[in-house]
Design an enzyme around this catalytic site. Structure first.
Site, PDB file in Angstrom:
ATOM      1  N   LEU A 233       4.226   6.726  11.242  1.00 13.25           N
ATOM      2  CA  LEU A 233       3.879   5.308  12.197  1.00 13.25           C
ATOM      3  C   LEU A 233       5.364   4.517  12.077  1.00 13.25           C
ATOM      4  O   LEU A 233       5.782   4.265  13.500  1.00 13.25           O
ATOM      5  CB  LEU A 233       3.138   4.397  11.471  1.00 13.25           C
ATOM      6  CG  LEU A 233       3.138   2.962  11.731  1.00 13.25           C
ATOM      7  CD1 LEU A 233       2.202   2.688  12.963  1.00 13.25           C
ATOM      8  CD2 LEU A 233       2.391   1.918  10.604  1.00 13.25           C
TER       9      LEU A 233
ATOM     10  N   ALA B 246      11.334   0.079  13.750  1.00 11.28           N
ATOM     11  CA  ALA B 246      10.191  -0.364  13.669  1.00 11.28           C
ATOM     12  C   ALA B 246       9.512   0.171  12.381  1.00 11.28           C
ATOM     13  O   ALA B 246       8.709   0.996  12.176  1.00 11.28           O
ATOM     14  CB  ALA B 246       9.253   0.257  15.001  1.00 11.28           C
TER      15      ALA B 246
ATOM     16  N   TRP C  12      11.145   8.221   7.892  1.00 10.13           N
ATOM     17  CA  TRP C  12      10.558   8.064   6.661  1.00 10.13           C
ATOM     18  C   TRP C  12       9.252   8.807   6.442  1.00 10.13           C
ATOM     19  O   TRP C  12       8.127   8.428   5.743  1.00 10.13           O
ATOM     20  CB  TRP C  12      10.023   6.736   6.481  1.00 10.13           C
ATOM     21  CG  TRP C  12      11.317   5.749   6.738  1.00 10.13           C
ATOM     22  CD1 TRP C  12      10.992   4.912   7.792  1.00 10.13           C
ATOM     23  CD2 TRP C  12      12.538   5.608   6.260  1.00 10.13           C
ATOM     24  NE1 TRP C  12      12.339   3.892   7.720  1.00 10.13           N
ATOM     25  CE2 TRP C  12      13.328   4.630   6.606  1.00 10.13           C
ATOM     26  CE3 TRP C  12      13.075   6.428   5.029  1.00 10.13           C
ATOM     27  CZ2 TRP C  12      14.521   4.249   6.464  1.00 10.13           C
ATOM     28  CZ3 TRP C  12      14.458   6.050   4.897  1.00 10.13           C
ATOM     29  CH2 TRP C  12      15.161   4.924   5.513  1.00 10.13           C
TER      30      TRP C  12
ATOM     31  N   THR D  29       6.716  10.999   4.840  1.00  8.72           N
ATOM     32  CA  THR D  29       6.578  11.808   3.580  1.00  8.72           C
ATOM     33  C   THR D  29       5.937  13.097   3.747  1.00  8.72           C
ATOM     34  O   THR D  29       4.932  13.349   4.292  1.00  8.72           O
ATOM     35  CB  THR D  29       5.725  10.787   2.615  1.00  8.72           C
ATOM     36  OG1 THR D  29       6.322   9.504   2.347  1.00  8.72           O
ATOM     37  CG2 THR D  29       5.483  11.458   1.218  1.00  8.72           C
TER      38      THR D  29
ATOM     39  N   GLN E 132      14.629  -0.364 -21.120  1.00  4.16           N
ATOM     40  CA  GLN E 132      14.943  -1.295 -22.086  1.00  4.16           C
ATOM     41  C   GLN E 132      14.733  -0.988 -23.608  1.00  4.16           C
ATOM     42  O   GLN E 132      15.564  -1.061 -24.346  1.00  4.16           O
ATOM     43  CB  GLN E 132      14.716  -2.890 -21.714  1.00  4.16           C
ATOM     44  CG  GLN E 132      15.330  -3.802 -22.381  1.00  4.16           C
ATOM     45  CD  GLN E 132      16.833  -3.847 -22.148  1.00  4.16           C
ATOM     46  OE1 GLN E 132      17.190  -3.653 -21.080  1.00  4.16           O
ATOM     47  NE2 GLN E 132      17.562  -4.401 -22.973  1.00  4.16           N
TER      48      GLN E 132
ATOM     49  N   GLY F 208      16.766   1.580 -24.800  1.00  8.38           N
ATOM     50  CA  GLY F 208      18.170   1.671 -25.204  1.00  8.38           C
ATOM     51  C   GLY F 208      18.963   2.575 -24.161  1.00  8.38           C
ATOM     52  O   GLY F 208      18.668   2.881 -23.238  1.00  8.38           O
ATOM     53  N   GLY F 209      19.936   2.940 -24.781  1.00  7.82           N
ATOM     54  CA  GLY F 209      20.878   3.871 -24.172  1.00  7.82           C
ATOM     55  C   GLY F 209      20.498   5.154 -23.867  1.00  7.82           C
ATOM     56  O   GLY F 209      20.649   5.609 -22.730  1.00  7.82           O
TER      57      GLY F 209
ATOM     58  N   GLU G   6       4.505   1.822   2.487  1.00  2.81           N
ATOM     59  CA  GLU G   6       3.075   1.517   3.148  1.00  2.81           C
ATOM     60  C   GLU G   6       3.163  -0.294   3.430  1.00  2.81           C
ATOM     61  O   GLU G   6       2.278  -0.649   2.915  1.00  2.81           O
ATOM     62  CB  GLU G   6       1.919   1.967   2.067  1.00  2.81           C
ATOM     63  CG  GLU G   6       1.709   3.652   2.129  1.00  2.81           C
ATOM     64  CD  GLU G   6       0.482   4.002   2.026  1.00  2.81           C
ATOM     65  OE1 GLU G   6      -0.469   3.055   2.305  1.00  2.81           O
ATOM     66  OE2 GLU G   6       0.083   5.286   1.947  1.00  2.81           O
TER      67      GLU G   6
ATOM     68  N   THR H 181       6.300  -3.207   2.935  1.00  5.21           N
ATOM     69  CA  THR H 181       6.792  -3.839   1.850  1.00  5.21           C
ATOM     70  C   THR H 181       6.097  -5.058   1.263  1.00  5.21           C
ATOM     71  O   THR H 181       5.046  -5.270   1.689  1.00  5.21           O
ATOM     72  CB  THR H 181       8.271  -4.594   2.307  1.00  5.21           C
ATOM     73  OG1 THR H 181       7.765  -5.545   3.077  1.00  5.21           O
ATOM     74  CG2 THR H 181       8.976  -3.738   3.011  1.00  5.21           C
TER      75      THR H 181
HETATM   76  N1  COS Z   1      -7.601  -3.874  10.546  1.00  2.00           N
HETATM   77  C1  COS Z   1      -7.764  -3.378  12.092  1.00  2.00           C
HETATM   78  N2  COS Z   1      -7.066  -4.217  13.001  1.00  2.00           N
HETATM   79  C2  COS Z   1      -6.242  -5.001  12.591  1.00  2.00           C
HETATM   80  C3  COS Z   1      -5.717  -5.074  11.468  1.00  2.00           C
HETATM   81  C4  COS Z   1      -6.507  -4.384  10.358  1.00  2.00           C
HETATM   82  N3  COS Z   1      -6.051  -4.358   8.966  1.00  2.00           N
HETATM   83  N4  COS Z   1      -4.638  -6.174  11.102  1.00  2.00           N
HETATM   84  C5  COS Z   1      -4.590  -6.442  12.465  1.00  2.00           C
HETATM   85  N5  COS Z   1      -5.460  -5.904  13.344  1.00  2.00           N
HETATM   86  C6  COS Z   1      -5.533  -5.805  14.864  1.00  2.00           C
HETATM   87  C7  COS Z   1      -5.182  -7.512  14.977  1.00  2.00           C
HETATM   88  O1  COS Z   1      -6.466  -8.250  15.156  1.00  2.00           O
HETATM   89  C8  COS Z   1      -4.579  -7.277  16.417  1.00  2.00           C
HETATM   90  O2  COS Z   1      -5.671  -6.884  17.382  1.00  2.00           O
HETATM   91  P1  COS Z   1      -5.824  -7.858  18.602  1.00  2.00           P
HETATM   92  O3  COS Z   1      -4.793  -8.286  19.679  1.00  2.00           O
HETATM   93  O4  COS Z   1      -7.053  -7.125  19.271  1.00  2.00           O
HETATM   94  O5  COS Z   1      -6.596  -9.370  18.156  1.00  2.00           O
HETATM   95  C9  COS Z   1      -3.688  -6.200  16.453  1.00  2.00           C
HETATM   96  O6  COS Z   1      -4.402  -5.228  15.198  1.00  2.00           O
HETATM   97  C10 COS Z   1      -2.571  -6.240  16.028  1.00  2.00           C
HETATM   98  O7  COS Z   1      -2.466  -7.055  15.041  1.00  2.00           O
HETATM   99  P2  COS Z   1      -1.187  -8.340  14.717  1.00  2.00           P
HETATM  100  O8  COS Z   1      -1.122  -9.110  15.913  1.00  2.00           O
HETATM  101  O9  COS Z   1      -1.396  -8.928  13.256  1.00  2.00           O
HETATM  102  O10 COS Z   1       0.147  -7.204  14.688  1.00  2.00           O
HETATM  103  P3  COS Z   1       1.406  -7.597  14.107  1.00  2.00           P
HETATM  104  O11 COS Z   1       2.423  -6.766  14.996  1.00  2.00           O
HETATM  105  O12 COS Z   1       1.706  -9.122  13.889  1.00  2.00           O
HETATM  106  O13 COS Z   1       1.729  -6.730  12.822  1.00  2.00           O
HETATM  107  C11 COS Z   1       1.668  -6.332  10.372  1.00  2.00           C
HETATM  108  C12 COS Z   1       0.893  -6.879  11.677  1.00  2.00           C
HETATM  109  C13 COS Z   1       2.935  -6.966  10.167  1.00  2.00           C
HETATM  110  C14 COS Z   1       0.441  -6.575   9.211  1.00  2.00           C
HETATM  111  C15 COS Z   1       1.763  -4.786  10.516  1.00  2.00           C
HETATM  112  O14 COS Z   1       2.684  -4.401  11.375  1.00  2.00           O
HETATM  113  C16 COS Z   1       1.893  -4.058   9.208  1.00  2.00           C
HETATM  114  O15 COS Z   1       1.084  -3.901   8.340  1.00  2.00           O
HETATM  115  N6  COS Z   1       3.301  -3.585   8.937  1.00  2.00           N
HETATM  116  C17 COS Z   1       3.732  -2.856   8.088  1.00  2.00           C
HETATM  117  C18 COS Z   1       3.766  -1.429   8.323  1.00  2.00           C
HETATM  118  C19 COS Z   1       3.601  -0.644   7.136  1.00  2.00           C
HETATM  119  O16 COS Z   1       2.785  -0.741   6.406  1.00  2.00           O
HETATM  120  N7  COS Z   1       4.377   0.465   7.427  1.00  2.00           N
HETATM  121  C20 COS Z   1       4.685   1.512   6.467  1.00  2.00           C
HETATM  122  C21 COS Z   1       4.359   2.506   7.107  1.00  2.00           C
HETATM  123  S1  COS Z   1       3.265   3.836   6.475  1.00  2.00           S
HETATM  124  S2  COS Z   1       4.380   4.292   4.949  1.00  2.00           S
END
Ligand code: COS
Length: 384
Positions: free
Chosen positions: A129, A134, A160, A162, A341, A344-345, A368, A370
Site C-alpha cells: 500500500l 504516501a 516498506w 515486509t 531498565q 540495568g547495564g 499498519e 502510526t
Molecule cells: N473500511 C472501509 N472503507 C473505509 C474505511 C474502512 N475502515 N475507512 C474509510 N473508508 C472509506 C471512506 O468511507 C471513504 O469512502 P467514500 O469516499 O465512498 O465515503 C474512503 O474509504 C476514503 O476514506 P477517507 O476519506 O477516510 O480517507 P483518508 O484519505 O482520509 O484516509 C486514513 C483515511 C488516514 C484512515 C487512511 O489513509 C489510513 O488508514 N492511513 C494509514 C495507512 C496505513 O495504515 N498504512 C500502513 C500500511 S500497511 S503496513
C-alpha cells in the site's frame, strides 16, 4: 456455568494452540532469534518450523487448503512467536495482511490461484500500500495501473514491503482513475515472476532486522486481467477493511514482544543480587513489574476482543482494531523499555534479549498505521 462468564475465558482449543505454538517457538525459533537480528537475515528456521506445523498462515480457510483458524487463534500464534522473535512473527502476520484483501474482496478464481501456495507453506504473501510520499496519507499514492487489452499494466514503486523479496505474491494498490481520489484506487495481485516486477533495496532498520523490508518496483508490469481484486475503484476500501482485520494482529505481535520482555525481566530480578539480596525484594522493582504485567494483561484483553469482533464479522471494526493495535504497541514500548531498565547495564547489551525486544517493539507503534493515525481513526469513529 452461566454462559455469560464464557465471555472471559478462551476456548480449550485456544489454550491448546497456545501451548503447541509456545513449545515450537521455544524449541525451533528462539535459538535463532538473536542470530537473525545480529546478521539481519531471514529467519529461515522459523519459516520451516511454522510452515511444517501449519502455523505460517493459519488463517487461510480449509476450502483453500489452510487450517481455517479463527482470528483469535491467529493472534495467539503471532503473539507466541513474537514472545521469542518479533521478526519471525511477521511470517504469520504478513501472510494474513497480504491475503486479507483477497479473502475480503477477491473472486473465487483468485482465491483458488493464490491461497493454496500460502497455506501449504510453499511461499508467503506481502501487502503493498505505502509509498515514499504516501504513508499515513495512503490515498495519495502515485503507482498507476491501466488496462491493455485483457491485461493490467502497473507502473510505480511501493516501499516498506515486509517480507519483500521473500514473498511470491503481492497485493498491490494502484490508481486506476486519477480523477476519483480514494475511489479511483484498485487492488491487484502481482506474482514475483510477472514481467516488469522487481525487488529493490532493503531498508537498514532499528529492529525486526530478521524480516526484510524492501522496495518493489513495477515497470510496465503486466498481469492478467483477472488478477484485479474486486471491482475497479474498490481497492482503497479493501485496503482499509484489510487493516481493520489485521491491526489486531499487530496488537498481538506487540503483546507477544511485551510478554517476552516481562518474562525475561521477572526471571532476571529473582537472580540478580544487589545489596546482598535479589533485586526482586525491592518494592520499587516489584511495583515496576506489577505495572508491566497489568498493562500486558489489559492489552491482551483488547487484542482478543478486537479479533473476536472481527471474527464475528461485526461491521464497525475501525475503533476497536485501532484501539487494540495502538494500546498494545504503546504497552510494548513501555514494558520493553522498563525491562531494559530492570536489567540495568546488562539490559543495554546484546547478551540479553531485552534490548532486541525494545528495538523490535518500536515498529509496532509505527506500521499498519502510526499510533497517531490510530488515534485519528478512533476519534473519527467517536465523532462521526
Ligand atoms: N473500511 C472501509 N472503507 C473505509 C474505511 C474502512 N475502515 N475507512 C474509510 N473508508 C472509506 C471512506 O468511507 C471513504 O469512502 P467514500 O469516499 O465512498 O465515503 C474512503 O474509504 C476514503 O476514506 P477517507 O476519506 O477516510 O480517507 P483518508 O484519505 O482520509 O484516509 C486514513 C483515511 C488516514 C484512515 C487512511 O489513509 C489510513 O488508514 N492511513 C494509514 C495507512 C496505513 O495504515 N498504512 C500502513 C500500511 S500497511 S503496513
Amino acid at each position: 456455568m452461566n454462559p455469560d462468564f464464557e465471555l472471559y475465558r478462551l476456548a480449550d482449543e485456544h489454550n491448546d494452540l497456545r501451548e503447541a505454538v509456545r513449545a515450537l517457538a521455544e524449541k525451533e525459533i528462539a535459538p535463532y532469534a538473536a542470530e537473525c537480528d545480529e546478521q539481519e537475515r531471514y529467519p529461515r528456521e522459523a519459516f520451516d518450523a511454522l510452515s511444517g506445523a501449519g502455523f505460517a498462515a493459519v488463517h487461510v480457510p480449509e476450502a483453500y487448503g489452510g487450517e481455517g483458524a479463527d482470528s483469535v487463534s491467529t493472534c495467539i500464534v503471532i503473539e507466541e512467536v513474537a514472545r521469542v522473535c518479533a521478526s519471525s512473527s511477521l511470517i504469520p502476520a504478513v501472510n494474513k495482511l497480504g491475503t486479507m484483501p483477497i479473502l475480503l474482496s477477491g473472486s473465487e478464481e483468485i482465491k483458488q490461484q493464490v491461497l493454496g501456495s500460502i497455506a501449504s507453506g510453499e511461499t508467503t504473501a506481502s501487502y503493498a500500500l505505502s509509498e515514499r510520499e504516501a504513508g499515513s496519507d495512503a490515498a495519495n499514492m502515485k503507482t498507476r495501473a491501466h488496462r491493455d487489452g485483457d491485461d493490467w499494466v502497473l507502473n510505480g514503486t511501493k516501499c516498506w514491503i515486509t517480507n519483500g523479496g521473500e514473498s511470491s505474491w503481492y497485493t498491490v494498490m494502484a490508481v486506476t482513475d486519477p480523477d476519483k481520489g480514494p475511489n479511483g484506487i484498485s487492488a491487484f495481485v502481482v506474482h514475483a515472476d510477472d514481467p516488469g516486477f522487481e525487488v529493490g533495496g532493503k531498508e537498514k532498520k532499528l529492529g525486526i532486522k530478521g524480516s526484510p523490508t524492501a522496495e518493489i518496483h513495477f515497470t510496465d508490469c503486466t498481469i492478467p486481467g483477472d488478477r484485479i481484486i474486486g471491482e475497479p475503484g474498490t481497492g482503497f476500501k479493501t485496503a482499509l477493511r484489510t487493516l481493520d482485520h489485521t491491526r489486531p494482529t499487530i496488537g498481538a505481535q506487540a503483546l507477544g514482544i511485551a510478554q517476552g520482555a516481562l518474562d525475561a525481566a521477572t526471571d532476571y530480578v529473582k537472580e540478580r543480587k544487589q545489596f546482598d539480596t535479589p533485586i526482586a525484594d525491592f518494592q520499587g522493582v516489584q511495583f515496576m513489574l506489577a505495572d508491566m504485567a497489568m498493562k500486558v494483561e489489559a492489552a491482551r484483553h483488547m487484542v482478543y476482543v478486537s479479533a473476536a469482533r472481527a471474527e464475528r464479522g461485526e461491521g464497525n471494526l475501525g475503533f476497536i482494531s485501532a484501539a487494540a493495535k495502538c494500546y498494545a504497541s504503546d504497552v510494548a514500548m513501555e514494558v520493553t523499555t522498563n525491562a531494559v531498565q530492570l536489567f540495568g547495564g546488562a539490559g543495554y547489551t546484546r547478551d540479553f534479549p531485552v534490548e532486541r525486544m525494545m528495538r523490535d517493539a518500536k515498529i509496532t507503534q509505527i506500521y499498519e498505521g502510526t499510533n497517531q493515525i490510530q488515534r485519528m481513526v478512533m476519534a473519527r469513529s467517536l465523532l462521526k
